[in-house]
Write an enzyme that holds these catalytic residues in place. Structure first.
Site, PDB file in Angstrom:
ATOM      1  N   GLY A 164       2.633  -3.480  -9.028  1.00  0.00           N
ATOM      2  CA  GLY A 164       1.605  -2.467  -8.528  1.00  0.00           C
ATOM      3  C   GLY A 164       1.832  -2.436  -6.972  1.00  0.00           C
ATOM      4  O   GLY A 164       0.612  -2.144  -6.481  1.00  0.00           O
ATOM      5  N   THR A 165       3.026  -2.317  -6.318  1.00  0.00           N
ATOM      6  CA  THR A 165       3.143  -1.855  -5.068  1.00  0.00           C
ATOM      7  C   THR A 165       4.012  -0.878  -4.835  1.00  0.00           C
ATOM      8  O   THR A 165       5.006  -0.647  -5.549  1.00  0.00           O
ATOM      9  CB  THR A 165       3.447  -3.069  -3.876  1.00  0.00           C
ATOM     10  OG1 THR A 165       3.871  -2.627  -2.767  1.00  0.00           O
ATOM     11  CG2 THR A 165       4.599  -3.829  -4.894  1.00  0.00           C
ATOM     12  N   SER A 166       3.768  -0.028  -3.800  1.00  0.00           N
ATOM     13  CA  SER A 166       4.563   1.068  -3.667  1.00  0.00           C
ATOM     14  C   SER A 166       5.997   0.746  -2.634  1.00  0.00           C
ATOM     15  O   SER A 166       6.902   1.305  -2.487  1.00  0.00           O
ATOM     16  CB  SER A 166       3.885   2.268  -2.637  1.00  0.00           C
ATOM     17  OG  SER A 166       3.548   1.426  -1.478  1.00  0.00           O
ATOM     18  N   GLN A 212      -0.557  -8.562  -1.444  1.00  0.00           N
ATOM     19  CA  GLN A 212      -0.763  -7.637  -0.250  1.00  0.00           C
ATOM     20  C   GLN A 212      -2.569  -7.199  -0.062  1.00  0.00           C
ATOM     21  O   GLN A 212      -2.768  -6.896   0.840  1.00  0.00           O
ATOM     22  CB  GLN A 212      -0.011  -6.553   0.047  1.00  0.00           C
ATOM     23  CG  GLN A 212       1.528  -6.804  -0.333  1.00  0.00           C
ATOM     24  CD  GLN A 212       2.217  -5.199  -0.416  1.00  0.00           C
ATOM     25  OE1 GLN A 212       2.423  -4.460   0.215  1.00  0.00           O
ATOM     26  NE2 GLN A 212       2.518  -5.294  -1.717  1.00  0.00           N
ATOM     27  N   ASN A 213      -3.041  -7.640  -1.376  1.00  0.00           N
ATOM     28  CA  ASN A 213      -4.137  -7.396  -1.563  1.00  0.00           C
ATOM     29  C   ASN A 213      -5.222  -8.262  -0.745  1.00  0.00           C
ATOM     30  O   ASN A 213      -4.941  -9.347  -0.521  1.00  0.00           O
ATOM     31  CB  ASN A 213      -4.773  -7.146  -2.776  1.00  0.00           C
ATOM     32  CG  ASN A 213      -3.818  -6.264  -3.712  1.00  0.00           C
ATOM     33  OD1 ASN A 213      -3.159  -5.505  -3.115  1.00  0.00           O
ATOM     34  ND2 ASN A 213      -3.648  -6.458  -5.039  1.00  0.00           N
ATOM     35  N   CYS A 239     -20.551 -14.763  15.842  1.00  0.00           N
ATOM     36  CA  CYS A 239     -19.977 -15.850  15.263  1.00  0.00           C
ATOM     37  C   CYS A 239     -20.974 -16.919  15.707  1.00  0.00           C
ATOM     38  O   CYS A 239     -21.816 -16.965  16.578  1.00  0.00           O
ATOM     39  CB  CYS A 239     -18.921 -16.300  16.145  1.00  0.00           C
ATOM     40  SG  CYS A 239     -18.127 -17.936  16.019  1.00  0.00           S
ATOM     41  N   HIS A 276      -2.248 -10.212   3.690  1.00  0.00           N
ATOM     42  CA  HIS A 276      -2.859  -9.087   4.755  1.00  0.00           C
ATOM     43  C   HIS A 276      -4.441  -9.549   4.895  1.00  0.00           C
ATOM     44  O   HIS A 276      -5.049  -8.724   5.241  1.00  0.00           O
ATOM     45  CB  HIS A 276      -2.760  -7.517   4.023  1.00  0.00           C
ATOM     46  CG  HIS A 276      -1.296  -6.934   4.100  1.00  0.00           C
ATOM     47  ND1 HIS A 276      -0.884  -6.041   3.191  1.00  0.00           N
ATOM     48  CD2 HIS A 276      -0.082  -7.589   4.771  1.00  0.00           C
ATOM     49  CE1 HIS A 276       0.194  -5.460   3.597  1.00  0.00           C
ATOM     50  NE2 HIS A 276       0.648  -6.499   4.534  1.00  0.00           N
ATOM     51  N   ALA A 321      -0.242  -2.431 -15.092  1.00  0.00           N
ATOM     52  CA  ALA A 321      -0.255  -4.011 -15.182  1.00  0.00           C
ATOM     53  C   ALA A 321      -1.048  -4.573 -15.985  1.00  0.00           C
ATOM     54  O   ALA A 321      -0.651  -5.595 -16.684  1.00  0.00           O
ATOM     55  CB  ALA A 321      -0.587  -4.475 -13.821  1.00  0.00           C
ATOM     56  N   CYS A 327     -13.307 -16.920  19.759  1.00  0.00           N
ATOM     57  CA  CYS A 327     -12.949 -18.149  19.577  1.00  0.00           C
ATOM     58  C   CYS A 327     -11.895 -18.357  18.165  1.00  0.00           C
ATOM     59  O   CYS A 327     -11.279 -19.415  17.983  1.00  0.00           O
ATOM     60  CB  CYS A 327     -13.903 -19.282  19.259  1.00  0.00           C
ATOM     61  SG  CYS A 327     -14.810 -19.200  17.720  1.00  0.00           S
TER      62      CYS A 327
HETATM   63  P1  OAD Z   1      -0.201   1.568  -2.480  1.00  0.00           P
HETATM   64  O1  OAD Z   1      -1.407   2.135  -2.644  1.00  0.00           O
HETATM   65  O2  OAD Z   1       0.708   2.048  -1.600  1.00  0.00           O
HETATM   66  O3  OAD Z   1       0.552   1.586  -3.972  1.00  0.00           O
HETATM   67  C1  OAD Z   1      -0.101   1.227  -5.112  1.00  0.00           C
HETATM   68  C2  OAD Z   1       0.927   1.191  -6.346  1.00  0.00           C
HETATM   69  O4  OAD Z   1       0.351   0.595  -7.373  1.00  0.00           O
HETATM   70  C3  OAD Z   1       1.736   2.348  -6.446  1.00  0.00           C
HETATM   71  O5  OAD Z   1       3.310   2.213  -6.492  1.00  0.00           O
HETATM   72  C4  OAD Z   1       1.285   2.820  -7.910  1.00  0.00           C
HETATM   73  O6  OAD Z   1       2.180   3.714  -8.568  1.00  0.00           O
HETATM   74  C5  OAD Z   1       0.967   1.618  -8.379  1.00  0.00           C
HETATM   75  N1  OAD Z   1      -0.077   1.634  -9.496  1.00  0.00           N
HETATM   76  C6  OAD Z   1      -0.989   2.444  -9.553  1.00  0.00           C
HETATM   77  N2  OAD Z   1      -1.909   2.041 -10.552  1.00  0.00           N
HETATM   78  C7  OAD Z   1      -1.229   1.107 -11.428  1.00  0.00           C
HETATM   79  C8  OAD Z   1      -1.662   0.214 -12.345  1.00  0.00           C
HETATM   80  N3  OAD Z   1      -2.488   0.357 -13.181  1.00  0.00           N
HETATM   81  N4  OAD Z   1      -0.642  -0.898 -12.708  1.00  0.00           N
HETATM   82  C9  OAD Z   1       0.435  -1.104 -11.682  1.00  0.00           C
HETATM   83  N5  OAD Z   1       0.837  -0.642 -10.665  1.00  0.00           N
HETATM   84  C10 OAD Z   1      -0.111   0.662 -10.404  1.00  0.00           C
HETATM   85  O7  OAD Z   1      -0.476  -0.056  -2.256  1.00  0.00           O
HETATM   86  P2  OAD Z   1       0.660  -1.228  -1.800  1.00  0.00           P
HETATM   87  O8  OAD Z   1       1.717  -1.102  -2.076  1.00  0.00           O
HETATM   88  O9  OAD Z   1      -0.290  -2.548  -2.169  1.00  0.00           O
HETATM   89  O10 OAD Z   1      -1.674  -3.017   4.029  1.00  0.00           O
HETATM   90  O11 OAD Z   1       0.073  -0.847  -0.138  1.00  0.00           O
HETATM   91  C11 OAD Z   1       0.792  -1.842   0.745  1.00  0.00           C
HETATM   92  C12 OAD Z   1      -0.093  -1.951   1.944  1.00  0.00           C
HETATM   93  O12 OAD Z   1      -0.423  -0.761   2.369  1.00  0.00           O
HETATM   94  C13 OAD Z   1      -1.601  -2.364   1.875  1.00  0.00           C
HETATM   95  O13 OAD Z   1      -1.497  -3.911   1.685  1.00  0.00           O
HETATM   96  C14 OAD Z   1      -2.097  -2.057   3.100  1.00  0.00           C
HETATM   97  C15 OAD Z   1      -1.540  -0.683   3.184  1.00  0.00           C
HETATM   98  O14 OAD Z   1      -1.166  -0.254   4.500  1.00  0.00           O
HETATM   99  C16 OAD Z   1      -2.768  -3.159   4.984  1.00  0.00           C
HETATM  100  O15 OAD Z   1      -3.803  -2.794   5.088  1.00  0.00           O
HETATM  101  C17 OAD Z   1      -2.104  -4.213   6.185  1.00  0.00           C
END
Ligand code: OAD
Length: 285
Positions: free
Chosen positions: A225-227, A108-109, A185, A144, A269, A155
């Site tokens: 590392g995603t919420s 997602q990054n 562009c 993303h 991580a 375009c």
């Molecule tokens: P978040 O900021 O919502 O969540 C980050 C997660 O990483 C949390 O669950 C933390 O506990 C965890 N975390 C923090 N430090 C860490 C570490 N050192 N090792 C492992 N985990 C760790 O980010 P995302 O879930 O990526 O979308 O957010 C999802 C999407 O929300 C993003 O891609 C963005 C946003 O809206 C768009 O911009 C379209």
């Protein structure tokens, strides 16, 4: 962290699940890049704490004030351009390169750190050998988008943003003469925008289909590392579970996925991924 993984507990369980897995999906979020210095979205230092997303990361915001949105993205680019992949990105890239087409990296990054890790690990694996190692098995599906690409609003042409990977100076969005001009562009002169998905926008359909196909076919989906709050990405591990596969979650905190994960490994991580993935998996024929 010792080089030998423990024989019991969640790390041992993750190692056991992954050792013989031939089809593996890694789904990553902002947390994997936290130890590289990239701010997460929702943590105490998160990007959304100091900037309201509806003011910056929406099509409406861009229509209203493209200069403000560009200033924010130029700042983000300058922050991220100075960040390097950490051992978590590298461990995933190495597993993908050693295992080949059985591994799919989905992120997602938008920070391009998986791509950098893929290239660095490919070079490291080739070092001393006569043949080049192709980094492509470790290149991620970017759900993303990518901070370092532009897309023309007229375009649709997608292009690399010139020079930004080398790190634009901080505050590059403004100069003594005022704000930087809006980028155009080179093909049609239309207004460029960052090639990222904003709130309210759809994800690229082909990329999403490829990610779901890989998740449904995976023996193990490793979620790092995603919420697990943002859909459709949050549904990928559920597709693995529904198809009978296992889910390993790596995160210092519990998430809505934790209760459903086969195995939840608590912690950062960069320390945990090398411990879990230390042993290369089997090579796909
Ligand atoms: P978040 O900021 O919502 O969540 C980050 C997660 O990483 C949390 O669950 C933390 O506990 C965890 N975390 C923090 N430090 C860490 C570490 N050192 N090792 C492992 N985990 C760790 O980010 P995302 O879930 O990526 O979308 O957010 C999802 C999407 O929300 C993003 O891609 C963005 C946003 O809206 C768009 O911009 C379209």
């Amino acid at each position: 962290m010792s080089a030998t993984p423990p024989s019991q507990g969640p790390i041992a369980e993750a190692v056991r699940l992954l050792t013989d897995a031939r089809r593996v999906v890694f789904l990553t979020g902002a947390g994997i890049s936290a130890e590289s210095g990239v701010p997460t979205f929702r943590g105490p230092e998160g990007l959304w704490r100091s900037h309201r997303p509806e003011e910056l990361a929406t099509p409406e915001a861009f229509r209203r004030d493209p200069g403000l949105v560009w200033a924010w993205y130029r700042w983000r680019r300058s922050v991220v351009a100075s960040c390097r992949p950490n051992p978590a990105h590298r461990a995933i890239a190495r597993r993908a390169l050693l295992q080949g087409r059985g591994v799919t990296v989905v992120t997602q990054n938008v920070d391009a750190l998986h791509e950098a890790a893929a290239r660095e690990e490919a070079l490291a694996l080739a070092a001393g050998g006569p043949t080049r190692v192709d980094p492509s098995p470790a290149l991620p599906l970017e759900l993303h988008g990518n901070l370092f690409r532009d897309r023309c609003t007229r375009c649709g042409r997608v292009s690399e943003s010139p020079g930004v990977r080398e790190g634009a100076p901080r505050g590059a969005e403004a100069s003594a003469d005022g704000p930087a001009p809006l980028p155009g562009c080179t093909a049609c002169g239309g207004l460029l925008r960052p090639d990222v998905v904003w709130f309210g926008e759809a994800l690229d359909r082909e990329t999403l289909e490829e990610a779901f196909a890989a998740a449904s076919a995976a023996e193990v989906c490793v979620v790092v590392g995603t919420s697990s709050l943002v859909h459709p990405a949050a549904a990928l591990p559920l597709a693995t579970l529904e198809a009978g596969g296992a889910v390993v979650e790596v995160n210092p905190e519990a998430t809505p996925l934790t209760a459903r994960a086969t195995c939840a490994v608590r912690g950062p991580a960069a320390a945990l991924l090398p411990a879990i993935l230390g042993t290369p998996g089997p090579v796909m024929p």
